[in-house]
Design a protein around this motif. Structure first.
Motif, PDB file in Angstrom:
ATOM      1  N   SER A 145       4.519   7.913  25.040  1.00  7.22           N
ATOM      2  CA  SER A 145       4.507   6.547  24.968  1.00  7.22           C
ATOM      3  C   SER A 145       3.104   5.743  25.139  1.00  7.22           C
ATOM      4  CB  SER A 145       5.378   5.699  25.939  1.00  7.22           C
ATOM      5  OG  SER A 145       4.901   5.687  27.210  1.00  7.22           O
ATOM      6  N   GLN A 146       2.262   6.570  25.543  1.00  4.14           N
ATOM      7  CA  GLN A 146       0.749   6.093  25.738  1.00  4.14           C
ATOM      8  C   GLN A 146       0.160   5.646  24.502  1.00  4.14           C
ATOM      9  OE1 GLN A 146      -0.163   5.628  28.973  1.00  4.14           O
ATOM     10  NE2 GLN A 146       2.059   6.032  28.890  1.00  4.14           N
ATOM     11  N   SER A 147       0.282   6.074  23.433  1.00  5.58           N
ATOM     12  CA  SER A 147      -0.107   5.888  21.868  1.00  5.58           C
ATOM     13  C   SER A 147       0.449   4.559  21.569  1.00  5.58           C
ATOM     14  CB  SER A 147      -0.020   6.796  21.109  1.00  5.58           C
ATOM     15  OG  SER A 147       1.428   7.164  20.926  1.00  5.58           O
ATOM     16  N   TYR A 148       1.344   4.096  22.191  1.00  7.28           N
ATOM     17  CA  TYR A 148       2.036   2.666  21.849  1.00  7.28           C
ATOM     18  C   TYR A 148       1.416   1.383  22.567  1.00  7.28           C
ATOM     19  CZ  TYR A 148       5.211   5.269  18.864  1.00  7.28           C
ATOM     20  OH  TYR A 148       5.635   6.211  17.969  1.00  7.28           O
ATOM     21  N   LYS A 149       1.714   0.276  22.236  1.00  7.57           N
ATOM     22  CA  LYS A 149       1.266  -0.824  23.013  1.00  7.57           C
ATOM     23  C   LYS A 149       1.908  -1.378  23.974  1.00  7.57           C
ATOM     24  CE  LYS A 149      -0.847  -5.391  21.768  1.00  7.57           C
ATOM     25  NZ  LYS A 149      -1.027  -6.322  20.606  1.00  7.57           N
ATOM     26  N   TYR A 150       3.163  -1.118  23.660  1.00 13.67           N
ATOM     27  CA  TYR A 150       4.316  -1.420  24.885  1.00 13.67           C
ATOM     28  C   TYR A 150       5.369  -0.327  25.168  1.00 13.67           C
ATOM     29  CZ  TYR A 150       2.502  -5.989  23.304  1.00 13.67           C
ATOM     30  OH  TYR A 150       1.554  -7.235  22.816  1.00 13.67           O
ATOM     31  N   ARG A 151       5.641  -0.381  26.518  1.00 14.98           N
ATOM     32  CA  ARG A 151       6.454   0.624  26.989  1.00 14.98           C
ATOM     33  C   ARG A 151       7.673  -0.141  27.578  1.00 14.98           C
ATOM     34  NH1 ARG A 151       1.922   2.316  26.321  1.00 14.98           N
ATOM     35  NH2 ARG A 151       1.177   0.977  28.052  1.00 14.98           N
ATOM     36  N   PHE A 152       8.828   0.033  27.025  1.00 13.76           N
ATOM     37  CA  PHE A 152      10.068  -0.667  27.941  1.00 13.76           C
ATOM     38  C   PHE A 152      11.094   0.428  28.162  1.00 13.76           C
ATOM     39  CE2 PHE A 152       8.810  -3.714  24.398  1.00 13.76           C
ATOM     40  CZ  PHE A 152       8.145  -4.802  25.301  1.00 13.76           C
TER      41      PHE A 152
ATOM     42  N   LYS B 264       5.886   5.245  41.238  1.00 18.92           N
ATOM     43  CA  LYS B 264       4.474   5.778  41.078  1.00 18.92           C
ATOM     44  C   LYS B 264       4.449   6.141  39.662  1.00 18.92           C
ATOM     45  CE  LYS B 264       3.447   6.736  45.850  1.00 18.92           C
ATOM     46  NZ  LYS B 264       3.277   7.788  46.876  1.00 18.92           N
ATOM     47  N   LEU B 265       5.502   6.856  39.300  1.00 15.74           N
ATOM     48  CA  LEU B 265       5.336   7.373  37.691  1.00 15.74           C
ATOM     49  C   LEU B 265       5.059   6.079  36.800  1.00 15.74           C
ATOM     50  CD1 LEU B 265       5.483  10.112  36.418  1.00 15.74           C
ATOM     51  CD2 LEU B 265       7.992   9.745  36.272  1.00 15.74           C
ATOM     52  N   PHE B 266       6.103   5.080  37.011  1.00 11.06           N
ATOM     53  CA  PHE B 266       5.893   4.149  36.091  1.00 11.06           C
ATOM     54  C   PHE B 266       4.630   3.281  36.203  1.00 11.06           C
ATOM     55  CE2 PHE B 266      10.864   3.527  36.496  1.00 11.06           C
ATOM     56  CZ  PHE B 266      10.990   4.249  35.719  1.00 11.06           C
ATOM     57  N   ASP B 267       4.050   3.178  37.387  1.00  9.49           N
ATOM     58  CA  ASP B 267       2.692   2.627  37.631  1.00  9.49           C
ATOM     59  C   ASP B 267       1.707   3.522  36.921  1.00  9.49           C
ATOM     60  OD1 ASP B 267       3.725   0.654  39.359  1.00  9.49           O
ATOM     61  OD2 ASP B 267       2.995   1.498  41.110  1.00  9.49           O
ATOM     62  N   LYS B 268       1.633   4.782  36.806  1.00  4.91           N
ATOM     63  CA  LYS B 268       0.710   5.600  36.182  1.00  4.91           C
ATOM     64  C   LYS B 268       0.596   5.619  34.782  1.00  4.91           C
ATOM     65  CE  LYS B 268      -0.091  10.640  35.708  1.00  4.91           C
ATOM     66  NZ  LYS B 268       0.206  12.060  36.219  1.00  4.91           N
ATOM     67  N   TYR B 269       2.005   5.315  34.203  1.00  7.38           N
ATOM     68  CA  TYR B 269       1.936   5.451  32.975  1.00  7.38           C
ATOM     69  C   TYR B 269       2.033   4.046  32.283  1.00  7.38           C
ATOM     70  CZ  TYR B 269       2.422  10.245  32.763  1.00  7.38           C
ATOM     71  OH  TYR B 269       1.933  11.759  32.925  1.00  7.38           O
ATOM     72  N   HIS B 270       1.726   2.916  33.100  1.00  8.35           N
ATOM     73  CA  HIS B 270       1.545   1.647  32.736  1.00  8.35           C
ATOM     74  C   HIS B 270       2.845   0.883  31.816  1.00  8.35           C
ATOM     75  CE1 HIS B 270      -2.379   2.120  34.008  1.00  8.35           C
ATOM     76  NE2 HIS B 270      -2.545   3.109  33.263  1.00  8.35           N
TER      77      HIS B 270
ATOM     78  N   GLY C 255      23.154 -11.041  38.661  1.00  6.77           N
ATOM     79  CA  GLY C 255      22.336 -12.412  38.838  1.00  6.77           C
ATOM     80  C   GLY C 255      20.902 -11.899  38.001  1.00  6.77           C
ATOM     81  N   TYR C 256      20.159 -12.714  38.373  1.00  2.90           N
ATOM     82  CA  TYR C 256      18.616 -12.807  37.762  1.00  2.90           C
ATOM     83  C   TYR C 256      17.688 -12.530  38.829  1.00  2.90           C
ATOM     84  CZ  TYR C 256      14.529 -14.215  35.210  1.00  2.90           C
ATOM     85  OH  TYR C 256      13.208 -14.265  34.820  1.00  2.90           O
ATOM     86  N   TYR C 257      16.694 -11.633  38.397  1.00  4.49           N
ATOM     87  CA  TYR C 257      15.514 -11.670  39.411  1.00  4.49           C
ATOM     88  C   TYR C 257      14.419 -10.903  38.505  1.00  4.49           C
ATOM     89  CZ  TYR C 257      18.065 -12.208  43.661  1.00  4.49           C
ATOM     90  OH  TYR C 257      18.952 -13.003  44.653  1.00  4.49           O
ATOM     91  N   LYS C 258      13.038 -11.462  39.007  1.00  6.42           N
ATOM     92  CA  LYS C 258      11.859 -11.115  38.165  1.00  6.42           C
ATOM     93  C   LYS C 258      10.876 -10.872  39.295  1.00  6.42           C
ATOM     94  CE  LYS C 258       9.126 -12.174  34.129  1.00  6.42           C
ATOM     95  NZ  LYS C 258       8.662 -13.407  33.145  1.00  6.42           N
ATOM     96  N   GLY C 259       9.925  -9.843  38.910  1.00  9.79           N
ATOM     97  CA  GLY C 259       8.696  -9.538  39.900  1.00  9.79           C
ATOM     98  C   GLY C 259       8.246  -8.483  39.415  1.00  9.79           C
ATOM     99  N   TYR C 260       7.486  -7.902  40.618  1.00  7.74           N
ATOM    100  CA  TYR C 260       6.563  -6.508  40.435  1.00  7.74           C
ATOM    101  C   TYR C 260       6.907  -5.513  41.623  1.00  7.74           C
ATOM    102  CZ  TYR C 260       3.442  -8.391  36.821  1.00  7.74           C
ATOM    103  OH  TYR C 260       2.844  -8.609  35.755  1.00  7.74           O
ATOM    104  N   TRP C 261       7.323  -4.306  41.072  1.00  5.90           N
ATOM    105  CA  TRP C 261       7.404  -3.297  42.408  1.00  5.90           C
ATOM    106  C   TRP C 261       6.108  -2.401  42.087  1.00  5.90           C
ATOM    107  CZ3 TRP C 261      12.700  -2.545  39.921  1.00  5.90           C
ATOM    108  CH2 TRP C 261      13.585  -3.261  40.800  1.00  5.90           C
ATOM    109  N   GLN C 262       5.159  -2.598  43.015  1.00  2.00           N
ATOM    110  CA  GLN C 262       3.919  -2.325  42.936  1.00  2.00           C
ATOM    111  C   GLN C 262       3.217  -2.850  41.603  1.00  2.00           C
ATOM    112  OE1 GLN C 262       2.790  -0.603  45.613  1.00  2.00           O
ATOM    113  NE2 GLN C 262       4.864  -0.675  46.397  1.00  2.00           N
ATOM    114  N   ASN C 263       2.819  -2.114  40.872  1.00  2.00           N
ATOM    115  CA  ASN C 263       2.180  -2.442  39.696  1.00  2.00           C
ATOM    116  C   ASN C 263       2.936  -2.392  38.215  1.00  2.00           C
ATOM    117  OD1 ASN C 263      -0.398  -2.590  40.938  1.00  2.00           O
ATOM    118  ND2 ASN C 263      -0.666  -0.455  40.514  1.00  2.00           N
ATOM    119  N   THR C 264       4.473  -2.337  38.532  1.00  2.00           N
ATOM    120  CA  THR C 264       5.368  -2.190  37.436  1.00  2.00           C
ATOM    121  C   THR C 264       6.206  -3.511  37.438  1.00  2.00           C
ATOM    122  OG1 THR C 264       5.595   0.174  37.538  1.00  2.00           O
ATOM    123  CG2 THR C 264       7.326  -0.928  36.646  1.00  2.00           C
ATOM    124  N   PRO C 265       6.318  -4.463  36.412  1.00  2.00           N
ATOM    125  CA  PRO C 265       7.271  -5.611  36.492  1.00  2.00           C
ATOM    126  C   PRO C 265       8.432  -5.067  36.204  1.00  2.00           C
ATOM    127  CG  PRO C 265       5.875  -5.196  34.452  1.00  2.00           C
ATOM    128  CD  PRO C 265       5.401  -4.361  35.384  1.00  2.00           C
TER     129      PRO C 265
END
Length: 334
Positions: free
Chosen positions: A173-180, A212-218, A229-239
């Protein structure tokens, strides 16, 4: 006289049950056709060449008719090109309940993908899910975006095979602009604060590892549900976004978190925008849910145990006829 009336009552109940059972079986056969590889076939319908487009994400519709139908009606009018349901599609994994859900989503006029949730595992649900929807974890691409669907329905961790697969997918996925990334059970419970145990992955050590894995690969965004319900935020560097408002009973009363909704994700060359699309909460939602649960229990029980019900009913009628014939013989000889 009382015995006679009681026997009549039981006979009427048995005959009525047989008639209803036959009706439900015919309804099941002709209304809910068999399906297989649902997700694979839905992915094939998505135009992968788009660079600017929108898609919808939501989860936890499992005991809803009215709210979920309202959501479907809104999706059909929206400009999205596909939708992803992040799990708890059904109350439990009985085949007939999956088929009922499929009959609901066949009304959606866009490709509709699913993620397996913990409720899908009940009643031999994992096997039924696989038979109907296909692989438990998979990936696909649209334009410059990479989509990864995971299976953490056991509420603990990913198995070693899936984890190895995930690492390879994240590298690709690193060659793509976004990773969901999409998974039903969130890493942590945002209501608890930090990484304390809550309505989230029970193996906190693994949750931290995955974080950490999600953080590493952005990872651009991690979508979960499980919490109604609905929640939004960050877990370390992962939104992250938790979107569990597709129809199941809401987990609280705070209007900033607990409301029915779906997330509309808008992707363009300028970036990604996340729009919360609110749904109306009908006044009769509780009654609607109660009727749905009762109706689904009766329907699923009869559809699944149809053969046994018919055999028991026929045996009862034969015994009744035998004793009635015996009584006629006694009266005749008398």
């Amino acid at each position: 006289m009382k015995k006679y009336l009681f026997n009549k009552f039981i006979s009427c109940i048995v005959i009525l049950t047989l008639i209803v059972s036959v009706g439900i079986k015919l309804y099941s056969v002709f209304t809910f056709p068999e399906i297989e590889d649902w997700n694979y076939k839905q992915i094939k319908k998505i135009d992968e060449t788009h660079n600017s487009y929108s898609f919808a994400v939501f989860g936890d519709n499992r005991d809803s008719i009215t709210t979920f139908n309202n959501l479907i009606h809104k999706l059909n009018k929206d400009s999205i090109i596909f939708a992803i349901d992040v799990g708890d599609l059904v109350e439990d994994g009985e085949k007939e309940k999956f088929r009922f859900f499929i009959n609901q989503i066949k009304k959606v006029n866009k490709p509709f993908l699913t993620v397996i949730g913990n409720h899908e595992l009940r009643e031999n649900g994992r096997a039924n899910y696989y038979q109907m929807f296909g692989r438990f974890y998979y990936s696909f691409t649209v334009g410059k975006s990479y989509f990864i669907i995971l299976d953490d329905a056991n509420e603990k961790r990913l198995d070693l095979w899936q984890l190895d697969w995930l690492k390879k997918e994240l590298k690709k996925s690193q060659s793509y602009k976004y990773r969901f990334v999409f998974m039903h059970v969130p890493l942590y419970d945002p209501r608890k604060g930090g990484d304390k145990k809550g309505h989230s992955l029970k193996d906190v050590t693994f949750a931290r590892y995955l974080n950490k894995l999600f953080d590493k690969y952005h990872v651009s965004m991690l979508f979960c549900s499980h919490i109604h319900g609905y929640y939004k935020g960050y877990w370390q560097n992962t939104p992250f976004i938790i979107t569990g408002g597709a129809g199941a009973k809401l987990a609280g009363t705070d209007p900033s978190h607990y409301f029915y909704h779906y997330i509309k994700v808008n992707i363009s060359e300028q970036g990604v925008q996340y729009e919360v699309v609110r749904l109306n909460t009908p006044d009769f939602e509780l009654i609607d849910r109660l009727l749905h649960d009762t109706g689904m229990f009766i329907y699923a029980f009869i559809a699944i145990h149809f053969d046994i019900i018919i055999i028991i009913g026929c045996i009862y009628i034969l015994i009744l006829l035998y004793f009635k014939q015996d009584k006629i013989k006694i009266m005749y000889h008398a």
